[in-house]
Enzyme design. Structure first.
Site, PDB file in Angstrom:
ATOM      1  N   HIS A 150       0.810  -1.218   0.000  1.00 49.78           N
ATOM      2  CA  HIS A 150       0.000   0.000   0.000  1.00 49.78           C
ATOM      3  C   HIS A 150       0.840   1.264   0.000  1.00 49.78           C
ATOM      4  O   HIS A 150       0.353   2.346   0.295  1.00 49.78           O
ATOM      5  CB  HIS A 150      -0.957   0.006   1.194  1.00 49.78           C
ATOM      6  CG  HIS A 150      -2.119  -0.912   0.995  1.00 49.78           C
ATOM      7  ND1 HIS A 150      -2.978  -1.256   2.003  1.00 49.78           N
ATOM      8  CD2 HIS A 150      -2.545  -1.584  -0.111  1.00 49.78           C
ATOM      9  CE1 HIS A 150      -3.897  -2.086   1.531  1.00 49.78           C
ATOM     10  NE2 HIS A 150      -3.647  -2.295   0.253  1.00 49.78           N
ATOM     11  N   GLY A 410      39.357 -19.846  28.495  1.00 51.94           N
ATOM     12  CA  GLY A 410      38.475 -19.474  27.391  1.00 51.94           C
ATOM     13  C   GLY A 410      37.201 -20.296  27.378  1.00 51.94           C
ATOM     14  O   GLY A 410      36.109 -19.772  27.100  1.00 51.94           O
TER      15      GLY A 410
END
Length: 487
Positions: A150, A410
């Site tokens: 639209h 880690g």
């Protein structure tokens, strides 16, 4: 939130459609409502007054807009579209979740740019189609297409708003009709943000029926239940409030039944915030198909080298075989074996695209620029893990400067990042090192880390047993992952 059986079935079905690449979104005004989206009444209120009408008495807003254009011209309507929708800059949480789900097709009747802006902020290349000429262009490597059927606030003179606009829609915007027909046939839509009282939607629904007749696949929409507690107008009697409640309840049931003519199934919610909760659950389910493998190994003790490599290879192969996507940071002694396992499955099964099986993110090894390498690694880990839903932890050791073997900090950091991002950890404690430390932690707090499921808890417990066979490690890991897909 405890989901209803209907909501849970929808979540399960729509996750499958997303994973298959067949899901699409059709967004209405309600999607942008939390951002201050102006509704039809707000947009046309002043214009109604100018032509002598009371906006509160009007329901046919298309005709109202047309009456105004008949009396004056369209310029003031165009100005209102530009001014009202330009203030909408950032998408809300529902926009953000939808942009992350991997859905590549969006349709909208909204004039704002929130959908495409949110997709772009997610790093996606978006092909926005506003006018028919846009169908002729091809944008390489696009991640999503947004059909603004639209129009758009930046071209208000072409926005679909009046009865004339609807009357000439198939003449001026026929390509949108053709594309919509194809998507409605080939995809499963979630209509979100529609009241189904909006004249825009009436037009869309009629087009669906005309274009597809009886061949419409099942689609979905959200409907807020009529709640008696909302009918307490002090200006009305108790009997009148109750009468209004019963009337609206009956009308809603009739509307829901009528939507089935278009293949649209209503998913009932108690509050609009439930939509966000459902979308969050869908995103969680999508992410759980991505399995992060965290591990590093200077030594494979208590396994021999061959046993450990065989275990990791077989686990990676089985994950790929079960259609899970593996995410890995190429940890020492682990990453290359993970690759081999996924690649082995690809070659044995003629699986065409390795990218659908494996996301590999090797860590940068050399310091460059102004940032510390450890900071870069942390950001890297956050990025990888945030895209996953489940994390498997294996081994987790490294060589210290003095030559001894120590736990990998880690891998410990990756566990903490998983918890921060609500990624569910599955430590294989039998592999020792950090994985054993993490397994001890989760095993002592099963109800903290996992849903209340006896079979799942037993599978996690098995993964910490000494001398557990390779086959039992893989079986229990896959069992835990499968259970978590539905938990």
């Amino acid at each position: 939130m405890e989901f209803t059986p209907q909501q849970r079935n929808f979540i399960n079905e729509f996750v499958i459609e997303i994973n298959n690449g067949d899901a699409a979104i059709f967004a209405g005004a309600g999607l942008s409502a939390p951002n201050g989206f102006v509704d039809w009444k707000g947009l046309l209120r002043d214009l109604a007054t100018e032509i002598g009408l009371d906006i509160e008495k009007e329901t046919d807003f298309l005709s109202l807009a047309q009456y105004y254009c008949n009396s004056f011209n369209r310029s003031k309507i165009n100005d209102k579209i530009i001014n009202e929708f330009t203030t909408l800059r950032d998408g809300n949480i529902n926009h953000q979740i939808l942009s992350r789900l991997g859905i590549d097709t969006f349709w909208t009747t909204n004039y704002d740019k929130l959908i495409e802006k949110t997709l772009e902020k997610e790093g996606k290349i978006v092909d926005v189609k506003i006018i028919k000429e846009h169908f002729a262009r091809y944008i390489k490597k696009k991640n999503a297409v947004v059909y603004k059927m639209h129009g758009d606030k930046d071209s208000p003179h072409e926005a679909v708003l009046t009865k004339d606009d609807y009357d000439y829609y198939n003449t001026k915007r026929e390509l949108f009709s053709t594309a919509l027909r194809g998507d409605l046939l080939s995809r499963k839509f979630l209509f979100i943000g529609f009241s189904f009282d909006d004249p825009n939607l009436d037009f869309v629904l009629s087009r669906i029926k005309i274009l597809l007749e009886e061949h419409t696949p099942n689609h979905y929409c959200f409907f807020k239940e009529i709640n008696a507690s909302n009918y307490n107008d002090s200006k009305k009697t108790v009997e009148k409030n109750h009468e209004d409640y019963i009337y609206d309840q009956v009308k809603q049931k009739l509307k829901i039944a009528d939507l089935k003519r278009y293949g649209i199934n209503a998913i009932m919610i108690k509050d609009y915030s439930d939509i966000t909760k459902i979308l969050i659950e869908i995103e969680k389910r999508i992410k759980r198909k991505n399995i992060f493998i965290s591990g590093a190994a200077h030594t494979y003790q208590p396994y021999s080298d061959d046993e450990a490599k065989n275990l990791i290879h077989s686990l990676s192969y089985k994950l790929a075989e079960k259609d899970y996507k593996i995410v890995s940071g190429y940890g020492l002694g682990i990453g290359s074996i993970v690759i081999n396992g996924a690649l082995d499955f690809k070659l044995n099964s003629n699986y065409r695209n390795l990218d659908d099986l494996l996301i590999l993110r090797p860590f940068p090894q050399t310091q460059s620029g102004n940032r510390n390498i450890s900071e870069i690694w942390t950001d890297y880990r956050n990025d990888m893990i945030s895209k996953s839903g489940i994390a498997i932890f294996v081994f987790g050791n490294k060589q210290a400067p003095d030559g001894s073997t120590i736990n990998s900090n880690g891998i410990l950091e990756e566990f903490e990042i998983c918890i921060k991002h609500n990624v569910i950890p599955i430590p294989i404690g039998a592999t020792g090192s950090v994985a054993k430390v993490l397994w001890d932690n989760v095993n002592e707090n099963l109800n903290t880390f996992y849903p209340d499921n006896t079979e799942l808890h037993n599978a996690i417990k098995e993964l910490g047993k000494e001398n557990i066979s390779k086959d039992d490690v893989i079986t229990n890991t896959i069992k835990a992952i499968n259970i978590l897909q539905k938990a």
